[in-house]
Design a protein around this motif. Sequence first.
Motif, mmCIF file in Angstrom:
data_model
loop_
_atom_site.group_PDB
_atom_site.id
_atom_site.type_symbol
_atom_site.label_atom_id
_atom_site.label_comp_id
_atom_site.label_asym_id
_atom_site.label_seq_id
_atom_site.Cartn_x
_atom_site.Cartn_y
_atom_site.Cartn_z
ATOM 1 N N ASP A 146 -6.092 0.892 7.135
ATOM 2 C CA ASP A 146 -4.643 1.017 7.257
ATOM 3 C C ASP A 146 -4.235 2.307 7.962
ATOM 4 O OD1 ASP A 146 -4.003 -1.423 6.003
ATOM 5 O OD2 ASP A 146 -4.173 -0.512 4.014
ATOM 6 N N ARG A 147 -5.122 3.250 8.051
ATOM 7 C CA ARG A 147 -4.807 4.540 8.680
ATOM 8 C C ARG A 147 -5.114 4.558 10.179
ATOM 9 N NH1 ARG A 147 -1.533 8.821 7.799
ATOM 10 N NH2 ARG A 147 -2.451 10.648 8.727
ATOM 11 N N CYS A 148 -6.312 4.026 10.569
ATOM 12 C CA CYS A 148 -6.716 4.167 11.973
ATOM 13 C C CYS A 148 -7.123 2.862 12.651
ATOM 14 C CB CYS A 148 -7.865 5.170 12.083
ATOM 15 S SG CYS A 148 -9.419 4.578 11.386
ATOM 16 N N GLY A 149 -7.267 1.787 11.911
ATOM 17 C CA GLY A 149 -7.620 0.509 12.505
ATOM 18 C C GLY A 149 -9.113 0.246 12.624
ATOM 19 N N ALA A 150 -9.965 1.189 12.196
ATOM 20 C CA ALA A 150 -11.415 0.960 12.214
ATOM 21 C C ALA A 150 -11.784 -0.040 11.124
ATOM 22 C CB ALA A 150 -12.148 2.284 11.978
ATOM 23 N N GLN A 151 -13.026 -0.512 11.136
ATOM 24 C CA GLN A 151 -13.447 -1.463 10.111
ATOM 25 C C GLN A 151 -13.336 -0.823 8.737
ATOM 26 O OE1 GLN A 151 -17.186 -3.399 10.773
ATOM 27 N NE2 GLN A 151 -17.232 -4.295 8.742
ATOM 28 N N ALA A 152 -12.773 -1.560 7.793
ATOM 29 C CA ALA A 152 -12.573 -1.056 6.433
ATOM 30 C C ALA A 152 -13.824 -1.261 5.590
ATOM 31 C CB ALA A 152 -11.389 -1.747 5.783
ATOM 32 N N TYR A 153 -14.169 -0.242 4.827
ATOM 33 C CA TYR A 153 -15.280 -0.312 3.893
ATOM 34 C C TYR A 153 -14.830 0.007 2.472
ATOM 35 C CZ TYR A 153 -18.434 -0.744 7.820
ATOM 36 O OH TYR A 153 -19.082 -1.210 8.941
ATOM 37 N N LEU A 154 -13.545 0.313 2.299
ATOM 38 C CA LEU A 154 -13.001 0.570 0.969
ATOM 39 C C LEU A 154 -11.705 -0.203 0.777
ATOM 40 C CD1 LEU A 154 -14.104 3.762 1.844
ATOM 41 C CD2 LEU A 154 -13.748 3.782 -0.608
ATOM 42 N N ARG A 155 -11.595 -0.837 -0.381
ATOM 43 C CA ARG A 155 -10.352 -1.502 -0.768
ATOM 44 C C ARG A 155 -9.861 -0.801 -2.024
ATOM 45 N NH1 ARG A 155 -11.643 -6.935 -1.183
ATOM 46 N NH2 ARG A 155 -10.574 -7.391 0.763
ATOM 47 N N VAL A 156 -8.622 -0.339 -1.991
ATOM 48 C CA VAL A 156 -8.022 0.342 -3.128
ATOM 49 C C VAL A 156 -6.910 -0.551 -3.657
ATOM 50 C CG1 VAL A 156 -6.840 2.414 -3.927
ATOM 51 C CG2 VAL A 156 -8.536 2.578 -2.081
ATOM 52 N N VAL A 157 -7.108 -1.057 -4.878
ATOM 53 C CA VAL A 157 -6.084 -1.864 -5.533
ATOM 54 C C VAL A 157 -5.213 -0.885 -6.312
ATOM 55 C CG1 VAL A 157 -5.624 -3.725 -7.167
ATOM 56 C CG2 VAL A 157 -7.661 -3.820 -5.694
ATOM 57 N N LEU A 158 -3.929 -0.874 -5.990
ATOM 58 C CA LEU A 158 -3.004 0.095 -6.571
ATOM 59 C C LEU A 158 -2.506 -0.330 -7.943
ATOM 60 C CD1 LEU A 158 -0.922 0.708 -3.330
ATOM 61 C CD2 LEU A 158 -2.827 2.079 -4.211
ATOM 62 N N THR A 159 -2.271 0.633 -8.817
ATOM 63 C CA THR A 159 -1.724 0.328 -10.141
ATOM 64 C C THR A 159 -0.324 -0.254 -10.037
ATOM 65 O OG1 THR A 159 -0.966 2.615 -10.372
ATOM 66 C CG2 THR A 159 -3.094 2.068 -11.355
ATOM 67 N N SER A 160 0.383 0.078 -8.967
ATOM 68 C CA SER A 160 1.745 -0.420 -8.767
ATOM 69 C C SER A 160 1.774 -1.794 -8.108
ATOM 70 C CB SER A 160 2.540 0.572 -7.914
ATOM 71 O OG SER A 160 1.914 0.724 -6.649
ATOM 72 N N GLY A 161 0.588 -2.324 -7.771
ATOM 73 C CA GLY A 161 0.494 -3.603 -7.089
ATOM 74 C C GLY A 161 0.162 -3.380 -5.623
ATOM 75 N N GLY A 162 -0.445 -4.364 -4.994
ATOM 76 C CA GLY A 162 -0.824 -4.249 -3.593
ATOM 77 C C GLY A 162 -2.168 -3.576 -3.438
ATOM 78 N N GLU A 163 -2.570 -3.420 -2.195
ATOM 79 C CA GLU A 163 -3.850 -2.788 -1.913
ATOM 80 C C GLU A 163 -3.796 -2.049 -0.587
ATOM 81 O OE1 GLU A 163 -6.608 -6.102 -1.774
ATOM 82 O OE2 GLU A 163 -6.313 -6.347 0.366
ATOM 83 N N LEU A 164 -4.708 -1.102 -0.441
ATOM 84 C CA LEU A 164 -4.871 -0.352 0.800
ATOM 85 C C LEU A 164 -6.324 -0.493 1.236
ATOM 86 C CD1 LEU A 164 -3.018 2.935 -0.219
ATOM 87 C CD2 LEU A 164 -2.164 1.152 1.312
ATOM 88 N N LEU A 165 -6.551 -0.527 2.543
ATOM 89 C CA LEU A 165 -7.891 -0.599 3.101
ATOM 90 C C LEU A 165 -8.155 0.663 3.909
ATOM 91 C CD1 LEU A 165 -7.860 -4.293 4.378
ATOM 92 C CD2 LEU A 165 -8.780 -3.425 2.225
ATOM 93 N N PHE A 166 -9.376 1.196 3.788
ATOM 94 C CA PHE A 166 -9.728 2.413 4.507
ATOM 95 C C PHE A 166 -11.131 2.333 5.082
ATOM 96 C CE2 PHE A 166 -6.532 3.966 1.500
ATOM 97 C CZ PHE A 166 -5.700 4.650 2.361
ATOM 98 N N CYS A 167 -11.320 2.974 6.232
ATOM 99 C CA CYS A 167 -12.663 3.178 6.773
ATOM 100 C C CYS A 167 -13.335 4.221 5.873
ATOM 101 C CB CYS A 167 -12.589 3.674 8.220
ATOM 102 S SG CYS A 167 -11.790 5.290 8.418
ATOM 103 N N ALA A 168 -14.628 4.435 6.057
ATOM 104 C CA ALA A 168 -15.345 5.399 5.226
ATOM 105 C C ALA A 168 -14.767 6.808 5.376
ATOM 106 C CB ALA A 168 -16.835 5.390 5.578
ATOM 107 N N HIS A 169 -14.434 7.189 6.609
ATOM 108 C CA HIS A 169 -13.892 8.526 6.872
ATOM 109 C C HIS A 169 -12.598 8.764 6.101
ATOM 110 C CE1 HIS A 169 -12.265 11.995 9.018
ATOM 111 N NE2 HIS A 169 -11.182 11.284 9.243
ATOM 112 N N HIS A 170 -11.648 7.872 6.233
ATOM 113 C CA HIS A 170 -10.363 8.071 5.569
ATOM 114 C C HIS A 170 -10.460 7.847 4.059
ATOM 115 C CE1 HIS A 170 -8.614 7.826 9.714
ATOM 116 N NE2 HIS A 170 -8.056 8.917 9.210
ATOM 117 N N GLY A 171 -11.383 7.008 3.621
ATOM 118 C CA GLY A 171 -11.612 6.855 2.186
ATOM 119 C C GLY A 171 -12.064 8.167 1.564
ATOM 120 N N ARG A 172 -13.003 8.856 2.237
ATOM 121 C CA ARG A 172 -13.457 10.164 1.740
ATOM 122 C C ARG A 172 -12.342 11.205 1.819
ATOM 123 N NH1 ARG A 172 -18.115 8.596 4.562
ATOM 124 N NH2 ARG A 172 -17.426 9.734 6.391
#
Length: 75
Positions: free
Chosen positions: A18-44
Amino acid sequence: MTTVLTPASPLTAADRCDRCGAQAYLRVVLTSGGELLFCAHHGRKFEPELKKIAAEIQDETDRLTTVPTAVDEDR
């Protein structure tokens, strides 16, 4: 990144950060609902903040260092 229980579906090459458009390797399910996807770099990079708002974190960054096994051509 600490892995929490993983959602049912694995991430695919079509899932993009969701930050840079690279392949996502992390999915974050939010406590408020919904989810975010991140590449390894932005996940760290966002790990401390993500842990505060995450109900679950699916971390597949180990796929980046896994060596594929050879396919047996006799099959």
